[in-house]
Design an enzyme around this catalytic site. Structure first.
Site, short mmCIF file in Angstrom:
data_model
loop_
_atom_site.label_atom_id
_atom_site.label_comp_id
_atom_site.label_asym_id
_atom_site.label_seq_id
_atom_site.Cartn_x
_atom_site.Cartn_y
_atom_site.Cartn_z
N SER A 224 64.75 24.59 20.12
CA SER A 224 64.57 24.00 21.44
C SER A 224 65.29 24.81 22.52
O SER A 224 65.03 26.00 22.62
CB SER A 224 65.05 22.55 21.38
OG SER A 224 64.35 21.81 22.31
N HIS A 366 59.71 16.90 17.23
CA HIS A 366 60.67 17.90 17.68
C HIS A 366 61.90 17.88 16.76
O HIS A 366 62.55 16.87 16.62
CB HIS A 366 61.06 17.48 19.11
CG HIS A 366 61.85 18.49 19.85
ND1 HIS A 366 61.37 19.73 20.18
CD2 HIS A 366 63.10 18.42 20.36
CE1 HIS A 366 62.28 20.38 20.87
NE2 HIS A 366 63.34 19.61 20.99
C1 GCU Z 1 64.41 18.77 26.76
C2 GCU Z 1 63.88 19.93 27.56
C3 GCU Z 1 63.31 21.03 26.67
C4 GCU Z 1 64.29 21.39 25.58
C5 GCU Z 1 64.73 20.16 24.84
C6 GCU Z 1 65.81 20.40 23.78
O1 GCU Z 1 63.33 18.08 26.19
O2 GCU Z 1 62.94 19.46 28.48
O3 GCU Z 1 63.01 22.18 27.43
O4 GCU Z 1 63.73 22.35 24.73
O5 GCU Z 1 65.28 19.23 25.75
O6 GCU Z 1 66.62 21.32 23.94
O7 GCU Z 1 65.85 19.63 22.81
#
Ligand code: GCU
Length: 387
Positions: A224, A366
């Site tokens: 992420s 995610h």
């Molecule tokens: C949020 C953000 C993302 C990122 C994520 C994370 O959702 O919008 O861009 O990748 O956090 O780091 O888990």
């Protein structure tokens, strides 16, 4: 954090292919002067540096220093019988000093004992709570499966991103910015993602001194926001032999021009400390960015690159991440190598690992899971264990 259209410049977020606008991507191999590069020499001497500079100037910002003069490594913890005797644990404190100010980052390392040293390593940029990289191993989680990594003959190395720079908007007063930044901030000054990436390079500086680790075979891994960071670390530091971007999405592996899921405007508003100031000029204006993220992946060439998506993680635009890999393959072809080796997005849980770019779409949401790590290690087994 809100996902309402108000922080998306009043636009609705896009979650279906029909709503993706038409776009055309800047060409990876065409120089600013309009010439097509066809050789490794032209790529390395002209186009690659140009692309890197475009990302510094418009997206991630410029670091004030590379390897700092005042840096020390303190290996303060060595346990040769960690993990029931299977691993040697080391903890290293890396300290930076400048103008009477200092900062330290803690590095946690597990090195397999039953292996021929030096061993290749996986370096995780941990962007979650510190307990996720627990040196005592009381807390074992899939996000950092250190036992499994060690069992497969790799060193598991990790540091916590907040040791380098806190993950909040503090006007760059704290963390490494507070130590190294001097003078007025420009719109292309490094921000937080670039600081974390810089931190990963400093950990690699230490790994180069550790005789149990093969520093020529280190994969930098991030999930992420950490995956956006690992891509930038791999782009700026070619010593990383492999780059892993897990569910990195917007500002990571996903194409910004698709505007699918998270957008440039939304990310800059929600996380004003991640990218350089200049990047916010492209809020709701993606077609004007002189780069797109396929060019960031191209900077990993010809090294190993592994990108993952998860089918329920639409916020990160799985298809946009895949298309980036496909486009980036042209840079690998310059070297006579196969990048991704396919034009079709693979079926769920069917990794593509035929060239130097690996890719899979995991089923689920995610996250960085044991499934993901297992595929990374299958990929490096194939490339690194035939030595
Ligand atoms: C949020 C953000 C993302 C990122 C994520 C994370 O959702 O919008 O861009 O990748 O956090 O780091 O888990």
């Amino acid at each position: 954090e809100s996902r309402s259209s108000s922080n998306n410049g009043g636009r609705d977020f896009i979650y279906s292919e029909e709503k993706v606008p038409e776009y055309s991507l800047p060409d990876i191999l065409t120089t600013d002067a309009g010439e097509k590069v066809t050789t490794v020499k032209e790529w390395e001497s002209t186009r690659r540096p140009e692309i890197l500079e475009l990302f510094r100037k418009h997206v991630y910002g410029r670091n004030p220093v590379g390897r700092p003069e005042q840096m020390s490594f303190d290996v303060y913890d060595v346990d040769p019988k960690a993990m029931d005797g299977k691993a040697t644990r080391k903890q290293v404190k890396i300290t930076f000093e400048n103008n009477g100010k200092s900062l330290s980052v803690n590095v946690v390392i597990f090195i397999p004992n039953d292996a021929e040293h030096p061993v290749p390593a996986y370096l995780l940029i941990c962007n979650r709570d510190k307990t996720n990289i627990d040196p005592t191993r009381e807390n074992k989680i899939e996000y950092w499966p250190a036992e499994e990594i060690v069992a497969r003959g790799y060193a598991a190395v990790a540091f916590h991103n907040a040791d380098i720079d806190p993950d909040d908007y503090d006007k760059f007063q704290n963390g490494i910015h507070g130590v190294l930044d001097e003078g007025e901030r420009h719109d292309d000054a490094w921000a937080t993602l670039a600081a974390w990436a810089w931190g990963a390079s400093r950990v690699l500086d230490y790994l180069e001194t550790d005789r149990m680790i093969d520093a020529e075979h280190v994969a930098v891994v991030g999930h992420s926001r950490g995956g956006k960071t690992s891509l930038w670390a791999g782009a700026t530091d070619e010593r990383f032999a492999m780059v892993v971007s897990n569910n990195s999405g917007c500002g990571g592996a996903a194409l910004s021009r698709r505007q699918y899921g998270e957008t440039v405007g939304r990310i800059n508003r929600a996380f004003p400390h991640w990218f350089c100031e200049k990047f916010s000029e492209y809020n709701e204006n993606e077609s004007e960015i002189p780069v797109d993220q396929h060019m960031l992946l191209a900077l990993a060439a010809p090294r190993l690159l592994y990108v993952t998506s998860a089918n329920e993680d639409l916020w990160a635009d799985p298809r946009g991440e895949f298309l980036s890999c496909k486009e980036a393959s042209t840079a690998y072809e310059i070297y006579g190598k196969t990048g991704l080796g396919t034009n079709q997005i693979p079926a769920l849980n069917e990794p593509v690992q035929q060239g130097n770019i690996g890719y899979h779409v995991r089923s689920g949401g995610h996250g960085l899971t044991l499934y993901d790590w297992t595929q990374f290690m299958n990929f490096t087994d194939k490339h690194w264990k035939k030595r």
